[in-house]
Design an enzyme around this catalytic site. Structure first.
Site, short mmCIF file in Angstrom:
data_model
loop_
_atom_site.label_atom_id
_atom_site.label_comp_id
_atom_site.label_asym_id
_atom_site.label_seq_id
_atom_site.Cartn_x
_atom_site.Cartn_y
_atom_site.Cartn_z
N LYS A 128 53.57 33.83 45.87
CA LYS A 128 55.02 33.65 46.02
C LYS A 128 55.37 32.25 46.54
CE LYS A 128 56.98 36.29 49.09
NZ LYS A 128 55.70 36.92 49.25
N THR A 141 53.44 29.58 46.42
CA THR A 141 53.00 28.65 45.38
C THR A 141 54.04 28.56 44.28
OG1 THR A 141 50.69 29.23 45.87
CG2 THR A 141 51.12 28.12 43.77
N ARG A 144 59.13 29.33 55.05
CA ARG A 144 58.77 29.70 56.42
C ARG A 144 57.54 28.93 56.90
NH1 ARG A 144 57.40 35.67 55.76
NH2 ARG A 144 56.65 34.81 53.80
N LYS A 194 44.53 36.16 55.60
CA LYS A 194 45.12 35.41 54.51
C LYS A 194 44.63 33.97 54.41
CE LYS A 194 49.53 35.74 53.83
NZ LYS A 194 50.98 35.75 54.09
N ALA A 242 57.74 39.70 57.45
CA ALA A 242 58.67 40.58 56.73
C ALA A 242 58.34 42.05 56.88
CB ALA A 242 58.71 40.20 55.25
N PHE A 281 56.51 39.06 51.62
CA PHE A 281 55.97 40.28 51.00
C PHE A 281 56.78 40.69 49.77
CE2 PHE A 281 54.23 40.97 55.43
CZ PHE A 281 52.94 40.59 55.10
N PHE A 308 46.64 33.69 35.50
CA PHE A 308 45.23 33.47 35.82
C PHE A 308 44.46 33.25 34.53
CE2 PHE A 308 46.53 34.97 39.85
CZ PHE A 308 45.52 34.72 40.78
N TRP A 338 49.80 26.67 39.88
CA TRP A 338 48.58 26.44 40.67
C TRP A 338 47.73 25.35 40.01
CZ3 TRP A 338 43.36 26.14 40.57
CH2 TRP A 338 42.69 26.22 41.80
#
Length: 558
Positions: free
Chosen positions: A73, A75, A96, A107, A275, A303, A384, A412
């Site tokens: 998210k 990214t 954030r 993470k 969140a 999230f 991906f 990405w």
């Protein structure tokens, strides 16, 4: 083929001087407080000086329920903003700040990924400009003043067994969830049961993020409830005469932080409530500045859309007067196959049946955005290399059946170039019909609001309050807090309160065990299931992979 890690990519980049980034954004140097060459705080006076400037379009980036496969998210938010600028649009991103707990826990870093990152990523993921330290210090000062008041005679008649204010630490440390303090000699204080929350769960974090000015923040700090008297009356930080000192600790932390993406796009990173246990959005002030400076302001909510987006729309937008022009729901084929029952180890293999079984999770989030909130929406598939054309076509076809387009996101690997398709779709959506509305009316009772969220957003049967929570609801309404919005504290992994119930579960109830008013932030926190306000570290913490060499170069953040 060996891929560079996120931190290796970030360290190859030579960031521009932050004064140059500010000039690009339209921020005069007189508003900057420099933190070295690549970071700056922006004086909140900029907002009052730009009060007459029109706002840009607000774009919310949210996602499906997270899985171990990842969604991307942040990214996507960064790459989308870079993509908008590549199309000649004046765009700014507002995100954030990462919490040290997840950085050293499961993470790892949280500053985007690949070629869609904000930098300096090491600073952003670690101490940054000290905002979280200031919030933690203010929170713990209030705890110290509270316990000292009781020790010094307890003029307010605070019941030590009804203290609701906890100390905080910005680390995943399960050992501190439940403690006993004040032990030993009398001068050590009054012995009582206590506990810690993680800093991002502190009400002070929420207050800072929802405040519109420093004076508004001071008033909110004074309204925070720290406990109850023997007569069942709430006790506030204002009654402890604490708000001035708290505000003094936070006077710099409330100023938004300006950094940049790898492509030199202005990025405001400020505040970081979780969140799943808080409202999960960056600060109102940072979002407001982004809206004044950009024709397009991209922001994210933590999230899945059932948590972050619901709170962004029903809490932040309600309080700040924001109205999104478009919403991006991020998903990956891999994550959808996980929701369809595939183990993480097998996600790289084409599996159309599992993908089809996992699609209801995405479709429910999308329908909530379009039908419940009335907002234009696009699905961004974070692509991906293992995704097959058949899998991508299945996602596209099912989304189009409900009237929503799908755009591939390859940010990405390609940065802003990989977001051109998505950016064009977002620009188009910002001109589409918009019927934004909240999911519930504030005038409903606490129980009615809980039921509305469970039924309309989660699609469950309703909320079930424990006897304790029912008693708390009645008390909060009697005290005049019944008209506040609800901040659901729930597992992020499922629409339900059961983390193992993946996909799009039905016929479930959500158990509410505790209701707590955050009177300063302006909402009621509803704790559901077994959600924790202080996470623990996993068996193999990310911290074990982090190192620094003799030149001070950090490795292993992600």
């Amino acid at each position: 083929m060996a891929f560079l890690s996120d931190i290796e990519i970030a360290q190859q980049y030579d960031p521009k001087d932050i004064r140059e980034i500010a000039k690009t954004a339209g921020v005069d140097e007189k508003y900057l407080e420099l933190y070295g060459r690549t970071k700056a705080k922006v004086d909140y006076k900029l907002l009052s000086d730009m009060a007459d400037c029109p706002n840009g379009k607000l774009i919310l980036v949210t996602a499906i329920n997270p899985t171990p496969a990842g969604e991307g998210k942040t990214t996507t938010s960064v790459g989308l903003t870079d993509g908008l600028r590549r199309l000649g649009k004046k765009a700014v991103v507002a995100l954030r700040e990462p919490s040290l707990g997840p950085v050293f826990g499961v993470k790892g870093g949280a500053a985007g990924g690949g070629y869609a990152q904000v930098v300096p990523m090491e600073d952003i993921n670690l101490h940054f400009t000290g905002d979280f330290h200031a919030i933690g210090a203010a929170n713990n000062l209030l705890a110290a003043l509270l316990d000292n008041h009781i020790y010094q005679g307890n003029e307010l008649r605070i019941d030590p067994k009804r203290i609701t204010w906890k100390r905080v630490v910005d680390m995943n440390d399960r050992q501190l969830r439940s403690i006993v303090d004040g032990l030993g000699v009398r001068t050590n204080g009054v012995a009582r049961e206590d506990g810690y929350d993680i800093t991002v769960a502190s009400e002070i974090m929420a207050v800072l993020c929802l405040s519109s000015s420093i004076s508004d923040m001071k008033e909110r700090l004074g309204r925070m409830i720290v406990g109850y008297t023997y007569d069942n009356e709430p006790v506030t930080a204002g009654q402890l005469r604490a708000q001035g000192a708290l505000c003094a600790l936070l006077k710099d932390a409330i100023k938004p932080n300006l950094v940049q993406t790898l492509e030199g796009t202005p990025a405001f990173i400020h505040g970081g409530p979780f969140a799943n246990i808080a409202h999960g959005c960056n600060s109102v002030m940072a979002t407001r500045i982004a809206l004044k400076l950009g024709d397009y302001a991209v922001t994210e909510a933590g999230f899945g859309a059932d948590l972050g987006a619901e709170k962004f729309l029903d809490i932040k937008c309600r309080m700040a007067g924001f109205a999104p022009s478009a919403v991006v729901v991020v998903a990956t084929v891999r994550a959808l196959k996980h929701h369809g029952g595939v183990a993480k180890a097998d996600l790289n293999t084409e599996n159309l049946e599992a993908l089809k079984n996992g699609m209801p999770n995405l479709l429910r989030h999308v329908e909530n955005v379009t039908n419940v909130y009335g907002l234009p929406c696009v699905v961004a598939i974070n692509r991906f290399p293992t995704d097959t054309e058949a899998e991508l076509e299945l996602v596209r076809a099912q989304c189009q059946e409900i009237g929503v387009n799908v755009a591939l996101s390859e940010v990405w690997a390609k940065g802003g170039e990989g977001a051109i398709e998505l950016a064009k779709e977002v620009i188009s959506l910002c001109e589409a019909p918009n019927h934004f509305n909240f999911v519930y009316d504030e005038s409903l009772s606490i129980k009615e609001k809980l039921n509305t969220i469970v039924q309309r957003v989660y699609r469950g049967k309703g909320a079930v309050l424990t006897p304790n929570a029912a008693k708390q609801a009645a008390q909060l309404e009697e005290l005049g807090f019944g008209n506040l919005p609800i901040c659901m504290a729930k597992t992020q992994f499922s629409f339900s309160d059961d983390a193992k119930s993946l996909g799009a579960p039905v016929d479930f109830t959500v158990s509410v065990s505790n209701l707590k008013v955050s009177a300063g932030a302006g909402f009621i926190v509803a704790l559901t299931g077994d959600v924790m306000t202080l996470p623990g570290l996993p068996k193999k913490p990310a911290a074990e992979n982090i190192d620094v060499d003799e030149n001070g170069r950090i490795s292993g953040l992600f």
